[in-house]
Design an enzyme around this catalytic site. Structure first.
Site, short mmCIF file in Angstrom:
data_model
loop_
_atom_site.label_atom_id
_atom_site.label_comp_id
_atom_site.label_asym_id
_atom_site.label_seq_id
_atom_site.Cartn_x
_atom_site.Cartn_y
_atom_site.Cartn_z
N LYS B 76 37.97 38.70 42.84
CA LYS B 76 38.02 39.79 41.86
C LYS B 76 38.10 39.16 40.47
CE LYS B 76 40.73 44.01 40.86
NZ LYS B 76 41.91 44.82 41.25
N SER B 151 41.04 49.72 42.13
CA SER B 151 40.24 49.01 41.15
C SER B 151 39.42 47.87 41.74
CB SER B 151 41.14 48.44 40.06
OG SER B 151 42.03 47.47 40.60
N SER B 175 45.00 49.53 44.73
CA SER B 175 43.71 48.97 44.33
C SER B 175 43.05 48.05 45.34
CB SER B 175 43.85 48.22 43.00
OG SER B 175 43.88 49.13 41.94
#
Lengths: 481, 484
Positions: B76, B151, B175
Site C-alpha cells: 500500500k 482505504s 481499511s
C-alpha cells in the site's frame, strides 16, 4: 497608590543529554545547520518518537532537588501550532500530567535573608529549531539542529515580589541544575531561558492583577531589567487609569522597554491532546530511589555543612555554595592548603572571584586552579610567606602559571624569620628616623599604636616585604621601648 | 500460475518449478495488461522488482531461502519505501521519494519478498471507497462500476484480480477488512501494537495498524510471520512473543465458542449479506463450534466516537505537511501564511480537509471535553463490551460490511452514509482488537465477507478459525472472470 508587584517565572532548561529527547541525533551546540537533524527531527512522514530515558532521569533529579513529588504516571501531549522551525506542526510536551509536581526552592535575598519560592510543576518537552533571517536574500533559513533537544520547563508560583527576587530565584535554579549536573545552564547559548510573568495589584489586594508575560529573557541582568521596565510600564498604565490587557511581550535591552508580541485574542489555541505515539510515562518507586541515591550534596545542605564543619559565616557559606564548581574549588583549596577555611574562603571569594569578575571569566575558566591556590595558601599557613607577598604570587600565578613554591624559590620571596636579621633592619630604620622615634616615645599608648605603623611600613619596605610582620611588630615594640 | 496461493507459489519456488524472476515477470505483465481497468497501482517498480527477483533466486540457490523468498507482493502506498515515491495517494506527497523503509517493508524485504509496486488507496487512508485518491478511484475487479472499498482498495483489487499474490494494507477503521470483503479476499487487521507503525504514514496513530491482504488465511499467516514483532522505534508496538502463525492453522474447532453480537445483525444489515453470514456461521457449527448470543451494547457509539478521535489525531498528524520541508508547495507564495494556506489548500483533497477541520474543531478550547474526552470515554466503554464478551466466547463473528458494496460515485456526495459503511469494523479498531475478513459468499455477483474478531494478540486463533473454513469452502479461490 502603592502597588505590589507579583512575579512568576517559567524557566526552560536544556537538559544535557547526549542525544535528543525523541531521536538519536546528537545535541552538540554549534554544529553546521541541519547536520544534527535526523528523519525524526525533520518530521518526515511515518516517523515516530521514542523517549530518551536519560532526559527522564534528569527531570527526576530536578524534582528530587526541589523536594517535589515525582509523578508515577505522566503523559506527553501535543501542543499544536504552525511555525517553520517546528517540523511536525506540533511540539511534544507535557500538559495535564507533568513528571514533576509541586516543589519549592529557597532563595537568598540581598539583605542575607532567605525566602521560599513555590514551584508549581516541571515538565519535559522538546525544543523547536531555529529560524535564521539573515543572509538568505529576503528568505528565511531553517536550522533544525536544536529541534528535539530536551527541555525541562520549570513553572514557579507567583511568589516573587520584585525583580531582584526573580533574579535570585533564577540564580537558585541555575545553581541547582548545575549541582544536579542536568544542564550547564549556559544562558548565552540559550540553554537556560526565562519567561517572566509580571502583574501589579494595589497593596493589600488579594486578587491578582492581569499579567503580561515577557518571553525568552536570556541573562540574569536582563531578567532584572526587563521586569523593572515592565513594572514601570504597567504602573504608568494603571496610574493613568488604563487596564492591563493580557499579552505576551518581548524585552528590548537597547531601548530598555518591553513591547507586545501578541494579545490574548491573538493567542494560539494549542489544541493539546495526549500524544498517541507515546505511551504514558511510568516512573517506579525503585527508579526514584535509585536516582535519589545518586544525588550529590545540594546547595542547602552544603551551606549548612560549611557553617557547621568549616565554621564559615552564613554569608561566606552562601557565596561559596552558590555554584557547584565554585564550592568544589573552595573545598579543594581547603584540602590542598591545610589552611583555615576562613582564610581560604576569603581568598576564594575576594581575591579569586574579584579577579574573575574583572576579567569577565567564569570559575570553570579560572587561570589559577584550586590546586595552585591551595599551594599558595599552604605557604601562608606555614608562615613561609606573608599575605602581602601571597597577593604578589597570586598575580604571578594568574599571569604566568607555575606553582607558588617555584615562584617563592626563584624570586627569593621566602619570609624572613631570622630574629637577628630582622633586628638589623629595625635598627637601621630606627637610626634613620630620629624625629619619628622622639614623637613615638613622647606619645601615650593609644597614639603609639598608630605611630608604630610608620616603623612597620619602613621595615617591611626595607625587607622587600619579606620580613615576618608579626616578628617586626614585636621587635619594634621592644626596641622603641 | 497467478491463481495460486502464496503458499502454493512458495512451494513451487522451493521445488524449482518456477523462479522468482519468472514469477515476478508474470505478475508485472499482468499488471501491465489488467491494471488499466482497475487503477490499483500508483507506482509499479518494474526494474527494482526484477533486480530483487534475481537476488532472491540467487539467495535460494545459496540455500538461504525463507518461505517468502522470491514471492512478489505489493505495498500500500502508505508505507515508506526507500528511493521509491510514497504518495499516500495525495497530491501533497506526489513528489515525495521516501528516504527510508518502513519496518514492515524492511522486514518483508529481509524475508526475501519482491516488491511489485505501490498500491492505490484513499488519500491518507481517509475513505471507504478508494475514491478520495489523488490518482483516481480504483475499480472493483468483480464489477468495475463498483468501488473496491477503502482505504486499502488498491491492495484489495490487485490481490482479487491476481495482479499480485498478496499485498500489505493498513486498517484504521476497517481499511483492510472492508475492501477485503468487497473484493473477495482475506484481510487481517492484527492487534494494535502487533505490527510496527514505523514508516507507515500516520492517519490516526492510536488506531492505525498494518496487516496482510491475501487470498487465504494461510497466506496471511505466512506474511504476518514476517510483518509482526516488537520494534524499538515504535513506542506503541508491544514487546510480546510472536508465535509461528502457521503452526495452529489446522487445529480442530470442536468446542470453539462463537459470539454473535445482536448489534451486528440489526436492521442496517443488507438481507442477502445477512444470509451469507448466517450460512457461514452454520458451516462453523458443522465444524464443531457452538454459538453464543452476546451483546456489545455500546456499538452505536463507535462511529461517532471514531469520527472525533480519528480526525483529531489526523488534524495533528497532517500538520507536518506545510510546504516547508518536503511535499507539495504552492507556486510563488507571498508570505508564510500564504505558503501554508495555499500549499495545504491545494495539496490536500476534500475528504482530508474535511477531517482536518473536524479534528481541529474537536480539539479546540472549549470543545475538547465535550468531544475528544467524551469520545475517549466511549472508546473505553466499547473496549469494556469486548472484554466482557471474551469472558464468554473465543471469537466474535458477524458481517464485515453492511452491504456488498456500492457504485462509484454513489456515496461520494454523502460522507455520513459513507462513514456508516464501516459500522461493523470500527469498534474493533477502537478496542485495539484483531479482526479478519474472509470471503463467505456472493450477493448479486459481488463478494461478501465474514468478519471474525479475536481477543488481544490472538491472531493465531483467528487464522486457525479462518483457515478451517477455507478448507471446507472455496469462496476464497474464486477469481473474477475478467481477470482469469
Amino acid at each position: 497608590m502603592s502597588w505590589e508587584v507579583v512575579i512568576g517565572l517559567e524557566v526552560h532548561v536544556q537538559l544535557a543529554t547526549r542525544s535528543k529527547i525523541f531521536s538519536g541525533s546528537a545535541t552538540t551546540f554549534g554544529a553546521e545547520p541541519n547536520t544534527q537533524a535526523s528523519l525524526i527531527d525533520l518530521g518526515m512522514p511515518g516517523v515516530l518518537p521514542v523517549l530518551n530515558a536519560g532526559a527522564v532521569e534528569k527531570a527526576i533529579k530536578f524534582g528530587l532537588g526541589i523536594e517535589a513529588e515525582i509523578a508515577p504516571r505522566s503523559v506527553f501531549a501535543r501542543k499544536n501550532y504552525f511555525y517553520p522551525d517546528l517540523p511536525k506542526g506540533y511540539q511534544i510536551s507535557q500538559f495535564e500530567l507533568p513528571i514533576v509536581g509541586m516543589g519549592h526552592l529557597e532563595i537568598t535575598l540581598e539583605d542575607g535573608s532567605s525566602k521560599r519560592i513555590g514551584i508549581t510543576r516541571a515538565h519535559l518537552e522538546e525544543d523547536a529549531g531555529k529560524s535564521l533571517h539573515e543572509d538568505y536574500h529576503g528568505m528565511s533559513g531553517i536550522d533544525l539542529n536544536r529541534a528535539g533537544t530536551p527541555l525541562l520547563e520549570i513553572v514557579s508560583e507567583p511568589d516573587m515580589r520584585s525583580a531582584k527576587e526573580a533574579v535570585a530565584y533564577a540564580k537558585a535554579i541555575h545553581s541547582l541544575i548545575r549541582y544536579l549536573d542536568i544542564s550547564d545552564g549556559d544562558m548565552s547559548k540559550g540553554n537556560m531561558r526565562c519567561d517572566c510573568n509580571v502583574s501589579l495589584r494595589p497593596q493589600g489586594e488579594t486578587e491578582f492583577g492581569t499579567r503580561r508575560e515577557i518571553k525568552n529573557v536570556n541573562s540574569f541582568r536582563n531578567v532584572e531589567k526587563a521586569i523593572n521596565a515592565e513594572i514601570e510600564w504597567q504602573m504608568d498604565e494603571l496610574e493613568s487609569g488604563r487596564a492591563i490587557e493580557q499579552a505576551t511581550v518581548l524585552y528590548d535591552p537597547v531601548k530598555d522597554k518591553t513591547f507586545a508580541m501578541r494579545t490574548k485574542e491573538e493567542a494560539n489555541d494549542y489544541r493539546y491532546f495526549p500524544d498517541p505515539d507515546l505511551l504514558p510515562l511510568e516512573v517506579t518507586e525503585q527508579t526514584v530511589d535509585r536516582v535519589r541515591a545518586s544525588l550529590p550534596e545540594l546547595p542547602a545542605q552544603k551551606i549548612e555543612r560549611f557553617q557547621a564543619e568549616l565554621e564559615l559565616s552564613d554569608y561566606d557559606a552562601r557565596v561559596l555554595a552558590a555554584d557547584r564548581v565554585l564550592a568544589d574549588y573552595f573545598e579543594t583549596v581547603v584540602a590542598v592548603s591545610g589552611a583555615k577555611p576562613k582564610l581560604c574562603a576569603n581568598w576564594v571569594s575576594v581575591e579569586l572571584l574579584g579577579a574573575l569578575n574583572k576579567n569577565d571569566l567564569e570559575i570553570d575558566a579560572s587561570p589559577v586552579t584550586a590546586e595552585q591556590l591551595g599551594g599558595l595558601l599552604k605557604r601562608i599557613a606555614d608562615n613561609t610567606i606573608s599575605g602581602k607577598i601571597a597577593k604578589q604570587i597570586f598575580e604571578e600565578l594568574w599571569n604566568h602559571g607555575g606553582s607558588a613554591d617555584q615562584i617563592i624559590e626563584s624570586q627569593g620571596l621566602k619570609q624572613e624569620t631570622d630574629t637577628s636579621a630582622i633586628e638589623a633592619i629595625v635598627d637601621e630604620v630606627i637610626a634613620s628616623s630620629p624625629d619619628q622615634v622622639a614623637q613615638y616615645q613622647a606619645a601615650d599608648d593609644k597614639k603609639r599604636k598608630k605611630l608604630i605603623g610608620y616603623f612597620v611600613g619602613q621595615t617591611m619596605k626595607a625587607s622587600k616585604g619579606k620580613a615576618n610582620p608579626q616578628m617586626v611588630n614585636e621587635i619594634l615594640a621592644k626596641k622603641l621601648g | 500460475m497467478h491463481n495460486q496461493t502464496l503458499k502454493a507459489l512458495s512451494e513451487a519456488l522451493a521445488n524449482g518449478q518456477v523462479s522468482s524472476e519468472e514469477l515476478t515477470r508474470h505478475y508485472l505483465e499482468r499488471i501491465a495488461q489488467h491494471d488499466p481497468q482497475l487503477n490499483s497501482f500508483i507506482t509499479v517498480t518494474q526494474e527494482q522488482a526484477m533486480t530483487q527477483a534475481r537476488a532472491a533466486d540467487q539467495h535460494r540457490a545459496a540455500g538461504k531461502a525463507t518461505p517468502l523468498t522470491g514471492i512478489p507482493i505489493a505495498h500500500k502506498d502508505i508505507f515508506c519505501t526507500q528511493g521509491v515515491k510514497t504518495s499516500c495517494a495525495s497530491r501533497m506527497l506526489d513528489n515525495f521519494i521516501a528516504p527510508y523503509d518502513a519496518t514492515v517493508v524492511a522486514q518483508l524485504a529481509a524475508a526475501g519478498v519482491v516488491t511489485l509496486g505501490k498500491t492505490n488507496m484513499d488519500e491518507f487512508a481517509m475513505g471507504s471507497s478508494n475514491e478520495t485518491s489523488f490518482y483516481g478511484p480504483v475499480n472493483n475487479p468483480w464489477d468495475t462500476d463498483y468501488v473496491p472499498g477503502g482505504s486499502s482498495g488498491g491492495s484489495a483489487a490487485a490481490v482479487a484480480a491476481r495482479l499480485a499474490p498478496a499485498a500489505t494494507g493498513t486498517d484504521t477503521g476497517g481499511s483492510i477488512r472492508q475492501p477485503a470483503s468487497l473484493c473477495g479476499i482475506t484481510g487481517l487487521k492484527p492487534t494494535y501494537g502487533r505490527v510496527s507503525r514505523w514508516g507507515m504514514i500516520a492517519f490516526a496513530s492510536s488506531l492505525d495498524q498494518a496487516g496482510p491482504m491475501t487470498q487465504t488465511a494461510e497466506d496471511a499467516a505466512l506474511l504476518l510471520n514476517a510483518m509482526a514483532g516488537f520494534d524499538h522505534r515504535d513506542s506503541t508496538s508491544t514487546d510480546i512473543e510472536v508465535p509461528d502463525f502457521t503452526a495452529d492453522l489446522n487445529r480442530p474447532l470442536d468446542g470453539l465458542r462463537i459470539g454473535l453480537p445482536k448489534e451486528f445483525f440489526d436492521q442496517g444489515l443488507d438481507a442477502e449479506v445477512g444470509a451469507v453470514v448466517q450460512a457461514a456461521i452454520a458451516q462453523y457449527e458443522k465444524l464443531g463450534a457452538t454459538l453464543v448470543d452476546i451483546e456489545l451494547p455500546n456499538t452505536h457509539l463507535s462511529i461517532p466516537a471514531y469520527y472525533v478521535v480519528a480526525p483529531a489525531e489526523a488534524s495533528s498528524n497532517l500538520s507536518r505537511y506545510d510546504g516547508v520541508r518536503f511535499g507539495y508547495r504552492c507556486a510563488d507564495p507571498m508570505d508564510l501564511e500564504d505558503l501554508y494556506k495555499r500549499s495545504r489548500g491545494e495539496g490536500f483533497g476534500d475528504e482530508v480537509k474535511r477531517r482536518i477541520l473536524i479534528g481541529t474543531y474537536a480539539l479546540s478550547a472549549g470543545y475538547y471535553d465535550a468531544y475528544y474526552l467524551k469520545a475517549q470515554k466511549a472508546r473505553r466503554l466499547i473496549k469494556n463490551d469486548f472484554d466482557a464478551a471474551f469472558q464468554q466466547v473465543d471469537v466474535i463473528m458477524g458481517p464485515t460490511s453492511p452491504n456488498a458494496g456500492f457504485k462509484l460515485g454513489e456515496k461520494a456526495a454523502d460522507p455520513v452514509s459513507m462513514y456508516l459503511s464501516d459500522i461493523y469494523t470500527i469498534s474493533v479498531n477502537m478496542a485495539g482488537l484483531p479482526g479478519i475478513s474472509i470471503p463467505a459468499g456472493m450477493s448479486q455477483g459481488r463478494p461478501v465477507g465474514l468478519q471474525i474478531i479475536g481477543n488481544y494478540f490472538d491472531e493465531a486463533r483467528l487464522l486457525n478459525v479462518a483457515h478451517r473454513y477455507q478448507q471446507e469452502t472455496d469462496w476464497h479461490a474464486q477469481l473474477p472472470a475478467a481477470f482469469a
